[in-house]
Scaffold this motif. Structure first.
Motif, PDB file in Angstrom:
ATOM      1  N   LEU A 122       0.709  -1.417  -0.424  1.00  0.00           N
ATOM      2  CA  LEU A 122       0.014  -0.731   0.256  1.00  0.00           C
ATOM      3  C   LEU A 122       0.731   0.916  -0.049  1.00  0.00           C
ATOM      4  CD1 LEU A 122      -3.373   0.948   0.241  1.00  0.00           C
ATOM      5  CD2 LEU A 122      -2.709   0.898   2.707  1.00  0.00           C
ATOM      6  N   MET A 123       2.039   1.420   0.998  1.00  0.00           N
ATOM      7  CA  MET A 123       3.010   2.372   0.940  1.00  0.00           C
ATOM      8  C   MET A 123       3.506   2.717  -0.621  1.00  0.00           C
ATOM      9  SD  MET A 123       2.207   4.044   3.711  1.00  0.00           S
ATOM     10  CE  MET A 123       0.289   3.762   3.268  1.00  0.00           C
ATOM     11  N   GLU A 124       3.804   1.105  -1.124  1.00  0.00           N
ATOM     12  CA  GLU A 124       4.838   1.662  -2.294  1.00  0.00           C
ATOM     13  C   GLU A 124       3.915   2.148  -3.127  1.00  0.00           C
ATOM     14  OE1 GLU A 124       8.016  -1.936  -4.322  1.00  0.00           O
ATOM     15  OE2 GLU A 124       5.753  -2.399  -3.941  1.00  0.00           O
ATOM     16  N   LYS A 125       1.880   1.650  -3.620  1.00  0.00           N
ATOM     17  CA  LYS A 125       1.846   2.791  -4.469  1.00  0.00           C
ATOM     18  C   LYS A 125       1.550   4.269  -3.862  1.00  0.00           C
ATOM     19  CE  LYS A 125      -1.254  -1.387  -5.278  1.00  0.00           C
ATOM     20  NZ  LYS A 125      -2.919  -2.061  -4.962  1.00  0.00           N
ATOM     21  N   PHE A 284      15.502   7.318   4.259  1.00  0.00           N
ATOM     22  CA  PHE A 284      14.912   6.998   5.169  1.00  0.00           C
ATOM     23  C   PHE A 284      13.266   5.926   4.283  1.00  0.00           C
ATOM     24  CE2 PHE A 284      12.582  11.071   4.282  1.00  0.00           C
ATOM     25  CZ  PHE A 284      11.434  10.457   3.933  1.00  0.00           C
ATOM     26  N   TYR A 285      13.370   5.162   4.725  1.00  0.00           N
ATOM     27  CA  TYR A 285      12.347   4.064   4.083  1.00  0.00           C
ATOM     28  C   TYR A 285      11.101   3.561   4.932  1.00  0.00           C
ATOM     29  CZ  TYR A 285      16.883   3.690   1.628  1.00  0.00           C
ATOM     30  OH  TYR A 285      17.844   3.896   1.007  1.00  0.00           O
ATOM     31  N   PHE A 286       9.999   3.309   4.628  1.00  0.00           N
ATOM     32  CA  PHE A 286       8.870   3.020   5.778  1.00  0.00           C
ATOM     33  C   PHE A 286       9.454   1.732   5.992  1.00  0.00           C
ATOM     34  CE2 PHE A 286       4.734   0.341   5.467  1.00  0.00           C
ATOM     35  CZ  PHE A 286       4.359   1.482   6.512  1.00  0.00           C
ATOM     36  N   MET A 287       8.832   1.384   7.130  1.00  0.00           N
ATOM     37  CA  MET A 287       8.954  -0.027   8.211  1.00  0.00           C
ATOM     38  C   MET A 287       7.917  -0.165   8.585  1.00  0.00           C
ATOM     39  SD  MET A 287      12.004  -1.370  10.638  1.00  0.00           S
ATOM     40  CE  MET A 287      11.093   0.371  12.002  1.00  0.00           C
ATOM     41  N   GLU A 288       7.116   0.037   9.031  1.00  0.00           N
ATOM     42  CA  GLU A 288       5.297   0.141   9.514  1.00  0.00           C
ATOM     43  C   GLU A 288       4.694   1.142  10.266  1.00  0.00           C
ATOM     44  OE1 GLU A 288       5.755  -3.777  12.701  1.00  0.00           O
ATOM     45  OE2 GLU A 288       7.389  -2.294  13.800  1.00  0.00           O
TER      46      GLU A 288
END
Length: 673
Positions: A122-125, A284-288
């Motif tokens: 979902l975050m990728e989208k 930074f990267y989304f983790m959760e």
């Protein structure tokens, strides 16, 4: 605003929610298990309802009983705290079906963010950056292994439904993957009822930075800045601070806006935390996303001046957010230390026992301005706890004893207050990590804000194998306490004195102590002309002590060339003596030789459980030849898996339990020849 809420949790978070409810004039209802019948959170609330037996699956995870309790007491809303049912979609649905407000996000947001793989898709989208990895639904072990090989080692296996470091393993090479996957899946199914995992590239020297977000039902959303949670052991946080050291205003805004966008993508409502894994260069990267209040929320409260539990109650009752993004400002620096019943020297193995001594430094709780708009002067020291002195730490629940939060005008002042507050924290009767936390905070890496999730391992030389207080200080504490007790017993008859007084010559008192695995003799020689000598090991020093009351002693030690004056606090529970000073603390056993007379040597060849738990698996079978350090069994306790290793070479003679069996602390798991 609600008139009455039920708190579907226990421990410090239940006490924390009850405190805000009381301040707002909202009645609160506690629920408790048999193990918590006399717990602090029960007395903190206006009413309490028993919901089952000690094990969480028989009490705090039985949401139908919790809803029944809410209906029976007339509670209009349920606050889930964190852990347990806080991110359970079915529970949130059940609350709605029962006409009870759930103080948290809508079930759809919990579902969207609850599974790590799906949330990352979902975050990728949504255009939020992700760490390279595999987030698919196909869980064939061979496929997962191929994906790990494709990503490149080291990789991180993570339970898709997980959190709190459970169901997570770092794999450094392909030949380690299968065993790590099996262990990860076991822990995931036991903790979350779902053994699905995802695979990600393991970022080298990562920082763990999370953003606190808040949304109301009117479409308003804000971020309340960031927290750095990089200092971890076993993938669980140890120290958290806000704001993150080295954070620029530009990056803070970029991360905050990304977190708000992530939450808005799932129509979020309430308090939530978007967690990012960060490179040292700031990428930074989304983790959760954690769809609940976080353990470390007090540091955000300290720097923002807002009570996040109050915000939760207001939002859940339909009110708009109390502040806009433009209203929010950072004031000072805050650090939280998680005080846990665990042994850092034994790979942070959780501990159980009775909190025979539990003393906190001088502190205040959550404090607001008279105008109700937050802090001008936050509490310099705050303690959030769910236990009292004399309570037991049981194997049924988390090992956290308390959270110690400090605030300062800047990080340097916060660090100084943290050390002083930890030095003033006295716990005896249960193994704990207070001294370890002091050492972590003083490491060059933490003090210098050189942060990453491997800090503890990187600073191992400064953190482990430390002796605490030197032997002569421990001996001085033992002698000072004994002398004070003897003086208290002195009557008018000199022949009844027990302090070693002699009409002529000297007297010698002997203390047999066990300290750091050694049996030692301490001698206190009282001289006829006054004065005393204390001999501990190879050290002999002049000794003088004065009782100050309240287990405190003024002690002078030294020689003519070097004299030290120490302020010691000494507690004794049975044979266990705990000595605290500004420099640190130490424990020793003062052996009553008469009480132990005739005891034989313990039987050799036994291997016992270090704490109560459930046997998950044996990794050997009868007749196997084993080597020192070889894994023998896996024990689950306090919601974590613990591997029991061989203390020496030998042959397995007998396995004494079956997988799934419960074993008590000290229970013999197997025998070695």
């Amino acid at each position: 605003m609600f008139e009455k809420i039920l708190i579907a949790n226990r421990g410090e978070i239940a006490c924390r929610v009850a405190a805000t409810a009381k301040r707002l004039g909202v009645k609160s209802v506690a629920v408790y298990s048999d193990a918590d019948a006399n717990a602090r959170h029960v007395s903190a609330c206006d009413e309490a309802v028993r919901i089952g037996e000690a094990a969480p699956r028989d009490s705090y995870l039985r949401w139908e009983r919790i809803i029944e309790a809410a209906k029976a007491t007339g509670a209009q809303a349920i606050h889930p705290g964190y852990g347990f049912l806080s991110e359970n979609e079915d529970f949130a649905h059940a609350c709605a079906d029962a006409g009870i407000a759930f103080i948290g996000p809508p079930p759809s947001a919990i579902r969207a963010m609850g599974l790590k793989a799906e949330s990352k898709q979902l975050m990728e989208k949504a255009g939020v950056r992700l760490v390279p990895g595999y987030h698919g639904s196909d869980q064939d072990p061979a496929l997962l292994k191929r994906e790990a090989d494709r990503i490149g080692y080291p990789v991180l296996i993570k339970a898709s439904a997980g959190g709190g470091g459970k169901g997570m393993r770092i794999v450094n090479a392909g030949d380690e993957f299968d065993a790590a996957l099996a262990s990860c899946k076991r822990e995931a199914i036991n903790s979350f009822g779902d053994d699905a995992v995802l695979i990600e590239r393991y970022v080298q020297r990562p920082r763990h930075i999370e953003i606190q977000v808040f949304f109301d039902t009117h479409g308003n959303g804000v971020y309340l800045f960031e927290r750095d949670c990089s200092v971890q052991r076993r993938h669980q946080k140890v120290l958290e601070e806000a704001p993150a050291p080295g954070m620029t205003e530009e990056r803070r805004r970029e991360m905050g806006e990304a977190a708000v966008a992530a939450a808005r993508a799932v129509n979020y409502v309430g308090a939530g935390t978007v967690e990012f894994i960060c490179e040292q260069d700031g990428r930074f990267y989304f983790m959760e996303m954690n769809t609940r209040l976080q353990v470390e929320h007090p540091v955000t409260e300290a720097i923002s001046g807002h009570d996040l539990v109050e915000w939760q109650l207001r939002v859940a009752s339909g009110e708009p957010l109390p502040a806009t993004q433009a209203d929010l400002k950072i004031h000072g620096h805050a650090i939280e230390a998680r005080i846990c019943a665990e042994s850092p020297e034994a790979n942070f193995l959780p501990a159980t026992g009775t909190l025979s001594v539990l003393k906190w430094p001088a502190h205040v709780g959550f404090r607001r301005n008279e105008d109700g708009e937050g802090f001008h002067d936050p509490a310099p020291v705050r303690v959030d706890t769910g236990v009292n002195e004399g309570d037991a730490i049981t194997p049924y629940y988390d090992s956290m004893i308390a959270k110690l939060i400090v605030w300062g005008e800047d990080r340097e002042q916060a660090l100084a207050r943290l050390d002083a507050a930890l030095a003033g924290t006295h716990i005896a009767g249960v193994v704990n990590n207070v001294s370890f936390l002091r050492r972590v905070a003083k490491t060059p890496s933490f003090a210098g804000a050189n942060l990453d999730t491997a800090l503890i391992e990187r600073e191992r030389e400064n953190l482990f194998g430390k002796t605490g207080l030197p032997l002569e200080v421990v001996a001085a504490g033992v002698a000072a306490r004994a002398k004070a007790l003897q003086q208290q017993s002195v009557g008018s008859d000199p022949w009844s004195r027990r302090d070693g007084w002699r009409m002529h010559g000297t007297s010698v008192q002997r203390f047999d102590i066990e300290w750091q695995g050694e049996s030692l003799e301490v001698l206190l020689t009282s001289q006829h002309g006054g004065g005393a000598l204390l001999k501990a090991g190879d050290v002999e020093l002049a000794f003088e002590s004065r009782a100050l009351g309240g287990d405190r002693y003024d002690v002078t030690l030294g020689t003519q060339a070097d004299t030290r004056r120490l302020a010691l606090t000494v507690y004794q529970v049975g044979e266990q003596v705990s000595v605290f000073s500004q420099a640190g603390s130490a424990q020793a056993t003062v052996v009553d030789t008469l009480a132990h007379a005739g005891e034989g040597h313990k039987e050799a060849g036994r291997l016992t459980a270090p704490m109560p738990g459930k046997v998950i698996a044996y990794l050997v079978k009868r007749g196997d030849a084993i080597k020192t350090g070889q894994p023998l069994a896996v024990l689950e306790a306090m919601k974590m898996e613990h591997t029991i290793a061989a203390p020496r070479d030998g042959t397995v003679a007998e396995l004494l339990f079956a997988p799934g069996d419960q074993v008590s602390e000290g229970g013999e798991l197997l025998t070695l020849e």
